[in-house]
Scaffold this motif. Structure first.
Motif, short mmCIF file in Angstrom:
data_model
loop_
_atom_site.label_atom_id
_atom_site.label_comp_id
_atom_site.label_asym_id
_atom_site.label_seq_id
_atom_site.Cartn_x
_atom_site.Cartn_y
_atom_site.Cartn_z
N GLN A 77 -12.91 -4.02 1.76
CA GLN A 77 -14.34 -3.87 1.45
C GLN A 77 -15.04 -3.25 2.66
OE1 GLN A 77 -16.03 -4.57 -1.45
NE2 GLN A 77 -13.96 -4.77 -2.27
N HIS A 78 -14.55 -2.11 3.11
CA HIS A 78 -15.02 -1.45 4.32
C HIS A 78 -16.30 -0.67 4.03
CE1 HIS A 78 -14.59 0.17 8.35
NE2 HIS A 78 -14.64 1.41 7.90
N PHE A 79 -17.43 -1.35 4.19
CA PHE A 79 -18.75 -0.74 3.95
C PHE A 79 -18.80 -0.07 2.58
CE2 PHE A 79 -17.99 -0.87 8.54
CZ PHE A 79 -19.03 -1.70 8.92
N GLY A 80 -18.33 -0.82 1.57
CA GLY A 80 -18.39 -0.35 0.20
C GLY A 80 -17.19 0.47 -0.26
N GLU A 81 -16.22 0.65 0.59
CA GLU A 81 -15.02 1.43 0.26
C GLU A 81 -13.77 0.58 0.48
OE1 GLU A 81 -15.07 4.61 -0.90
OE2 GLU A 81 -17.26 4.65 -0.76
N ASN A 82 -12.72 0.92 -0.23
CA ASN A 82 -11.43 0.29 0.01
C ASN A 82 -10.67 1.17 1.00
OD1 ASN A 82 -8.89 -0.83 0.07
ND2 ASN A 82 -8.68 -0.99 -2.14
N ALA A 83 -10.58 0.72 2.23
CA ALA A 83 -9.90 1.47 3.29
C ALA A 83 -8.63 0.74 3.72
CB ALA A 83 -10.84 1.66 4.47
N SER A 84 -8.04 0.01 2.80
CA SER A 84 -6.85 -0.78 3.12
C SER A 84 -5.74 0.08 3.72
CB SER A 84 -6.32 -1.46 1.86
OG SER A 84 -7.26 -2.37 1.36
N LEU A 85 -5.02 -0.53 4.64
CA LEU A 85 -3.87 0.10 5.29
C LEU A 85 -2.67 -0.80 5.17
CD1 LEU A 85 -5.66 1.12 8.63
CD2 LEU A 85 -5.04 2.66 6.76
N ASP A 86 -1.49 -0.24 5.38
CA ASP A 86 -0.31 -1.09 5.40
C ASP A 86 -0.43 -2.00 6.63
OD1 ASP A 86 1.68 -0.07 7.69
OD2 ASP A 86 0.73 1.69 6.77
N PRO A 87 0.13 -3.21 6.55
CA PRO A 87 -0.04 -4.20 7.62
C PRO A 87 0.39 -3.72 9.01
CG PRO A 87 0.91 -5.24 5.68
CD PRO A 87 0.88 -3.75 5.42
N VAL A 88 1.43 -2.92 9.09
CA VAL A 88 1.92 -2.45 10.39
C VAL A 88 0.90 -1.50 11.02
CG1 VAL A 88 3.73 -1.11 11.55
CG2 VAL A 88 4.35 -2.78 9.80
N THR A 89 0.39 -0.55 10.24
CA THR A 89 -0.61 0.40 10.75
C THR A 89 -1.89 -0.33 11.11
OG1 THR A 89 0.34 2.16 9.39
CG2 THR A 89 -1.91 2.50 10.20
N GLN A 90 -2.31 -1.26 10.27
CA GLN A 90 -3.53 -2.02 10.54
C GLN A 90 -3.40 -2.80 11.84
OE1 GLN A 90 -5.05 -4.16 7.16
NE2 GLN A 90 -6.31 -5.49 8.41
#
Length: 176
Positions: A77-90
């Motif tokens: 929920q990144h400021f109204g967007e789904n900016a999900s990343l894979d756990p390793v990159t995050q």
């Protein structure tokens, strides 16, 4: 003998000044007067690739570690967007952000951002920091809503060298 001692003294002085000058950070960091807002050029592949794909890859020194944890912990929920990343990159990006955060002690800019901020403060937005508000207090509210600017979060609209880490007042050009 006097000439030799004076010569050695001059050499020692010049050598010391040279070492100090070349060991200082560049840009506004070296000035230490709060006037220059140039940041050391940071590179990190995942941070640049993932964050800059949608917006400016905001310099880590503009928020404390706790803020970056909040930002990275809510990417779905990144400021109204789904900016999900894979756990390793995050996790990789978070480590980079924390290592270079305002409270990491690695930059003059970070120290200025942290002035007046409590140890437990964790603003979610750079625009919520006292530092940002103080630096932009003369910008009329209507400027932020101009189509050419979009919002206070669009640093690059006015700071033409934001991607290079330059945020000083000398390079600001507010678009019409």
């Amino acid at each position: 003998m006097n000439i030799l001692l004076r010569g050695l003294g001059v050499l020692a002085t010049v050598g010391t000044i040279s070492i100090l000058a070349f060991s200082l950070p560049s840009g506004g960091e070296a000035r230490g007067d709060g006037g220059g807002d140039a940041l050391p050029r940071l590179t990190h592949k995942n941070w640049q690739q993932e964050c800059a794909s949608c917006h400016l890859a905001y310099p880590p020194s503009m928020l404390p570690k706790a803020s970056w944890r909040r930002v990275m912990g809510g990417l779905d929920q990144h400021f109204g967007e789904n900016a999900s990343l894979d756990p390793v990159t995050q996790a990789d990006i978070l480590r980079f952000l924390e290592a270079n955060a305002a409270d990491a002690g690695t930059s003059q800019m970070g120290r200025r951002v942290m002035r007046g901020m409590g140890a437990n403060d964790a603003p979610l937005r750079i625009t919520e920091t006292r530092w940002f508000v103080r630096k932009h207090d003369e910008v009329p509210r209507a400027t932020w809503s101009r189509k050419s600017v979009g919002s206070a979060a669009n640093c690059a609209a006015c700071h033409r060298q934001a991607e290079q880490g330059v945020f000083d007042e000398d390079t600001v050009r507010i678009p019409k």
